[in-house]
Design a protein around this motif. Structure first.
Motif, PDB file in Angstrom:
ATOM      1  N   SER A   1      -0.398  -9.773  -5.620  1.00  0.00           N
ATOM      2  CA  SER A   1      -0.187 -11.174  -5.224  1.00  0.00           C
ATOM      3  C   SER A   1      -1.486 -11.932  -4.909  1.00  0.00           C
ATOM      4  N   ILE A   2      -1.436 -13.235  -5.100  1.00  0.00           N
ATOM      5  CA  ILE A   2      -2.572 -14.100  -4.769  1.00  0.00           C
ATOM      6  C   ILE A   2      -2.891 -13.982  -3.275  1.00  0.00           C
ATOM      7  N   TRP A   3      -1.861 -13.880  -2.452  1.00  0.00           N
ATOM      8  CA  TRP A   3      -2.087 -13.593  -1.033  1.00  0.00           C
ATOM      9  C   TRP A   3      -2.406 -12.098  -0.937  1.00  0.00           C
ATOM     10  N   GLY A   4      -3.398 -11.746  -0.184  1.00  0.00           N
ATOM     11  CA  GLY A   4      -3.838 -10.352  -0.077  1.00  0.00           C
ATOM     12  C   GLY A   4      -2.699  -9.386   0.226  1.00  0.00           C
ATOM     13  N   VAL A   5      -2.799  -8.176  -0.313  1.00  0.00           N
ATOM     14  CA  VAL A   5      -1.690  -7.226  -0.208  1.00  0.00           C
ATOM     15  C   VAL A   5      -2.076  -5.912   0.477  1.00  0.00           C
ATOM     16  N   ASP A   6      -3.210  -5.867   1.147  1.00  0.00           N
ATOM     17  CA  ASP A   6      -3.651  -4.604   1.757  1.00  0.00           C
ATOM     18  C   ASP A   6      -2.603  -4.020   2.696  1.00  0.00           C
ATOM     19  N   ARG A   7      -1.881  -4.901   3.390  1.00  0.00           N
ATOM     20  CA  ARG A   7      -0.879  -4.392   4.343  1.00  0.00           C
ATOM     21  C   ARG A   7       0.259  -3.672   3.632  1.00  0.00           C
ATOM     22  N   TYR A   8       0.467  -4.001   2.355  1.00  0.00           N
ATOM     23  CA  TYR A   8       1.459  -3.288   1.548  1.00  0.00           C
ATOM     24  C   TYR A   8       0.853  -2.069   0.846  1.00  0.00           C
ATOM     25  N   THR A   9      -0.343  -2.242   0.297  1.00  0.00           N
ATOM     26  CA  THR A   9      -0.885  -1.190  -0.581  1.00  0.00           C
ATOM     27  C   THR A   9      -1.523  -0.025   0.178  1.00  0.00           C
ATOM     28  N   PHE A  10      -2.180  -0.293   1.292  1.00  0.00           N
ATOM     29  CA  PHE A  10      -2.882   0.796   1.990  1.00  0.00           C
ATOM     30  C   PHE A  10      -1.932   1.932   2.399  1.00  0.00           C
ATOM     31  N   PRO A  11      -0.738   1.634   2.955  1.00  0.00           N
ATOM     32  CA  PRO A  11       0.160   2.756   3.294  1.00  0.00           C
ATOM     33  C   PRO A  11       0.583   3.559   2.062  1.00  0.00           C
ATOM     34  N   LEU A  12       0.772   2.888   0.942  1.00  0.00           N
ATOM     35  CA  LEU A  12       1.163   3.601  -0.283  1.00  0.00           C
ATOM     36  C   LEU A  12       0.026   4.490  -0.780  1.00  0.00           C
ATOM     37  N   LEU A  13      -1.179   3.951  -0.763  1.00  0.00           N
ATOM     38  CA  LEU A  13      -2.336   4.739  -1.213  1.00  0.00           C
ATOM     39  C   LEU A  13      -2.561   5.946  -0.305  1.00  0.00           C
ATOM     40  N   GLU A  14      -2.272   5.750   0.958  1.00  0.00           N
ATOM     41  CA  GLU A  14      -2.460   6.840   1.920  1.00  0.00           C
ATOM     42  C   GLU A  14      -1.446   7.966   1.686  1.00  0.00           C
ATOM     43  N   LYS A  15      -0.206   7.592   1.367  1.00  0.00           N
ATOM     44  CA  LYS A  15       0.867   8.594   1.288  1.00  0.00           C
ATOM     45  C   LYS A  15       1.050   9.203  -0.109  1.00  0.00           C
ATOM     46  N   TYR A  16       0.853   8.413  -1.144  1.00  0.00           N
ATOM     47  CA  TYR A  16       1.161   8.888  -2.503  1.00  0.00           C
ATOM     48  C   TYR A  16      -0.111   8.915  -3.346  1.00  0.00           C
ATOM     49  N   GLU A  17      -0.539  10.118  -3.710  1.00  0.00           N
ATOM     50  CA  GLU A  17      -1.839  10.227  -4.384  1.00  0.00           C
ATOM     51  C   GLU A  17      -1.821   9.773  -5.839  1.00  0.00           C
ATOM     52  N   LYS A  18      -0.632   9.554  -6.393  1.00  0.00           N
ATOM     53  CA  LYS A  18      -0.588   9.105  -7.786  1.00  0.00           C
ATOM     54  C   LYS A  18      -0.321   7.608  -7.933  1.00  0.00           C
ATOM     55  N   VAL A  19      -0.558   6.890  -6.866  1.00  0.00           N
ATOM     56  CA  VAL A  19      -0.450   5.426  -6.942  1.00  0.00           C
ATOM     57  C   VAL A  19      -1.838   4.856  -7.227  1.00  0.00           C
ATOM     58  N   TYR A  20      -1.911   3.974  -8.190  1.00  0.00           N
ATOM     59  CA  TYR A  20      -3.176   3.338  -8.585  1.00  0.00           C
ATOM     60  C   TYR A  20      -3.018   1.811  -8.524  1.00  0.00           C
ATOM     61  N   LEU A  21      -4.096   1.138  -8.231  1.00  0.00           N
ATOM     62  CA  LEU A  21      -4.065  -0.327  -8.216  1.00  0.00           C
ATOM     63  C   LEU A  21      -4.891  -0.873  -9.367  1.00  0.00           C
ATOM     64  N   GLU A  22      -4.349  -1.890 -10.012  1.00  0.00           N
ATOM     65  CA  GLU A  22      -5.119  -2.598 -11.051  1.00  0.00           C
ATOM     66  C   GLU A  22      -5.994  -3.626 -10.359  1.00  0.00           C
ATOM     67  N   SER A  23      -7.219  -3.764 -10.819  1.00  0.00           N
ATOM     68  CA  SER A  23      -8.232  -4.499 -10.038  1.00  0.00           C
ATOM     69  C   SER A  23      -8.215  -6.015 -10.196  1.00  0.00           C
ATOM     70  N   GLY A  24      -7.507  -6.545 -11.189  1.00  0.00           N
ATOM     71  CA  GLY A  24      -7.603  -7.977 -11.501  1.00  0.00           C
ATOM     72  C   GLY A  24      -7.462  -8.891 -10.299  1.00  0.00           C
ATOM     73  N   VAL A  25      -6.260  -8.992  -9.769  1.00  0.00           N
ATOM     74  CA  VAL A  25      -6.045  -9.905  -8.646  1.00  0.00           C
ATOM     75  C   VAL A  25      -6.640  -9.328  -7.364  1.00  0.00           C
ATOM     76  N   LEU A  26      -6.697  -8.000  -7.284  1.00  0.00           N
ATOM     77  CA  LEU A  26      -7.307  -7.383  -6.102  1.00  0.00           C
ATOM     78  C   LEU A  26      -8.753  -7.864  -5.923  1.00  0.00           C
ATOM     79  N   SER A  27      -9.444  -8.038  -7.051  1.00  0.00           N
ATOM     80  CA  SER A  27     -10.847  -8.460  -6.969  1.00  0.00           C
ATOM     81  C   SER A  27     -10.988  -9.905  -6.501  1.00  0.00           C
ATOM     82  N   LEU A  28      -9.871 -10.593  -6.478  1.00  0.00           N
ATOM     83  CA  LEU A  28      -9.872 -11.978  -6.004  1.00  0.00           C
ATOM     84  C   LEU A  28     -10.085 -12.035  -4.493  1.00  0.00           C
ATOM     85  N   HIS A  29      -9.629 -11.012  -3.800  1.00  0.00           N
ATOM     86  CA  HIS A  29      -9.639 -11.048  -2.338  1.00  0.00           C
ATOM     87  C   HIS A  29     -10.957 -10.514  -1.782  1.00  0.00           C
ATOM     88  N   GLU A  30     -11.677 -11.349  -1.097  1.00  0.00           N
ATOM     89  CA  GLU A  30     -12.986 -10.995  -0.586  1.00  0.00           C
ATOM     90  C   GLU A  30     -12.947  -9.705   0.254  1.00  0.00           C
TER      91      GLU A  30
END
Lengths: 269, 252
Positions: free
Chosen positions: B163-192
């Motif tokens: 999302s255009i609004w930052g999503v760390d509060r959603y993605t960080f718990p997933l990355l922490e718990k599930y090792e096969k979750v990957y993030l695509e960098s496009g919109v992520l790189s938008l967030h400082e």
């Protein structure tokens, strides 16, 4: 990189080019209810600015936008980096007593204040509301900047409201934050109709197409670079502008020449 | 070091509402990739989303025409209706250079869970086929994603169009718990700062480079990655290495 100017190629290669600074005319600071921001402080902000050769950021602290009486937060952060950081005084029409106090104290903070910031869609009163009148008159008389959050299909801060204030307050330099997002043609019309109205790029580069339209229909002299820092990152936004704008002259206008001219006109360069 | 790019999130075709200078064909997409020096891409056809997964999947194969720089991504529908998933599905994937699968449960009106996809997702896990989940409107919701991963924690998932609004509060718990979750960098790189913090907390191996073309500027996420505050080795992993590794492990 085919079809890019030498300046664009150099920015791609080095990340920053000495003779092409960037002036960010729309930023924020601090934490926020809805988003985790790793870059919250003035210190971290300035570090990010330096990595992209951003030489000026004009901002309003999230605390000034999202709570009563928060402009002192902006002033405190800006004064940590004199010259690099400047401030818009947030006007929230729901608290007229605060507006009165802030305008009365405005001159004491002219080292950092360059104008006013309006966030009508969040504060739920249109920018034409009486609650803003004193601030508009103040900014108009002193020929200050007015950064207005604008959005398309919106009756708080849409194109119709900008049309009204631009006519009423020709002394103000009105920056359409987000350029009436979505109603791009109307934003262009306003920028062409009024000498004192500018297109501002925050949230515009998220989508291909509008920037190309702005260049073609309004010209690069009416476009200001902005990022909503720390919402959006410098290199992502600069990259997007490089993707949309081919001529070096246009890039320089957008990145710094227009901003420098405007800051010069209010004695804040 | 010259960074090589593999775009994990691009599409051919245009939305029914139109998209500025989109690539109507694979050849046009390749031309645009050449212009900005992107070597490879995982692609789908917008008709898979807007029109019909069944027909869109065919259109993708037709326009890709076996091009070795493009890696196809088909869109799934529930196996029970047999619109997309039928006999010899994986053999068809292999034949047509389809290396990943995506789905848009909200737009295509089905549920994303074990009742619908149980056996099929077990097969994806076995074959290490990545499931691409777009978080765009009409794609998956965060609630769906959290439930899905609870049921299938070993599923390889690439989350795109964050999302255009930052999503760390959603993605960080997933990355922490599930090792096969990957993030695509496009919109992520938008967030400082979010991109760098994700790398610092979870490692460069959890990110794959993507642009979001044709809706987004390729140059935006490219310039960001090139000058992000991470090591050159990590940049190369994200730019292409991680995606190449994921696709090399796919068993069809």
């Amino acid at each position: 990189m085919r079809n890019m100017s030498q300046l664009a190629k150099d920015i791609f290669k080095y990340g920053r080019v000495k003779d092409c600074p960037v002036y960010d005319m729309h930023g924020h600071m601090g934490s926020h209810y809805g988003i985790h921001f790793p870059t919250k402080s003035a210190e971290k902000t300035v570090k990010s600015m330096q990595a992209a050769n951003v030489q000026k950021l004009i901002f309003s602290h999230h605390g000034s936008l999202m709570m009563r009486d928060g402009n002192s937060l902006s002033l405190k952060e800006a004064r940590k980096f004199p010259g690099l950081l400047k401030v818009y005084c947030t006007i929230n029409p729901n608290f007229p007593e605060v507006t009165e106090k802030d305008l009365a104290a405005f001159d004491e903070a002219r080292d950092v204040y360059v104008g006013i910031k309006l966030l009508a869609a969040y504060h739920k009163k249109p920018i034409t509301d009486d609650g803003y009148k004193k601030a508009w008159e103040f900014a108009n008389k002193r020929k200050l900047f007015a950064l207005v959050h604008t959005w398309g299909d919106n009756n708080m801060n849409g194109p119709e409201q900008i049309d009204e204030v631009a006519r009423k307050y020709p002394g103000c330099k009105i920056f359409m934050g987000h350029s009436c997002h979505g109603e791009w043609d109307k934003a262009v019309l306003l920028a062409n109709k009024y000498k004192n109205v500018y297109l501002e790029l925050t949230a515009v580069p998220d989508e291909r197409g509008p920037m190309e339209k702005f260049i073609e229909k309004a010209g690069s002299k009416k476009i200001l670079f902005g990022t909503d820092m720390p919402w959006f990152s410098y290199h992502n936004y600069i990259g997007a502008v490089l993707g949309a704008v081919r001529k070096e002259e246009d890039l320089r206008n957008i990145f710094y020449l227009n901003a420098k001219k405007l800051l010069g006109e209010i004695g804040q360069l | 070091m010259k960074i090589k790019f593999f775009d994990a999130n691009a599409y051919i075709g245009t939305q029914m509402l139109g998209v500025y200078k989109s690539a109507a064909t694979a050849a046009e997409l390749l031309e645009k990739m050449d212009e900005v020096e992107i070597e490879k891409a995982l692609v789908y056809h917008m008709a898979q989303f807007d029109y019909s997964p069944e027909e869109g999947n065919k259109m993708l194969v037709e326009t890709m025409a076996g091009n070795k720089r493009l890696f196809g991504c088909w869109t799934l529908l529930p196996p029970q209706t047999e619109e997309v998933i039928a006999d010899n599905f994986f053999a068809q994937m292999k034949k047509n250079r389809i290396f990943a699968l995506n789905l848009f449960p909200v737009h295509h009106r089905f549920l994303l869970n074990g009742v619908v996809f149980g056996e099929f997702f077990k097969e994806l896990i076995k074959r290490k086929i990545p499931l691409v989940l777009s978080m765009r409107e009409g794609g998956a919701t965060w609630e769906m994603l959290y439930s899905l991963l609870k049921e299938f924690p070993n599923l390889t998932c690439i989350l795109t169009d964050l999302s255009i609004w930052g999503v760390d509060r959603y993605t960080f718990p997933l990355l922490e718990k599930y090792e096969k979750v990957y993030l695509e960098s496009g919109v992520l790189s938008l967030h400082e700062g979010s991109f760098e913090m994700t790398v610092k907390k979870f490692g460069a191996k959890r990110l794959v480079f993507g642009t979001g073309f044709p809706e987004k500027y390729q140059e935006a996420s490219m310039l960001h990655l090139l000058h992000s505050n991470i090591s050159e080795t990590d940049k190369q992993k994200i730019a292409a290495g991680n995606m190449e590794k994921l696709l090399s492990e796919v068993k069809l």
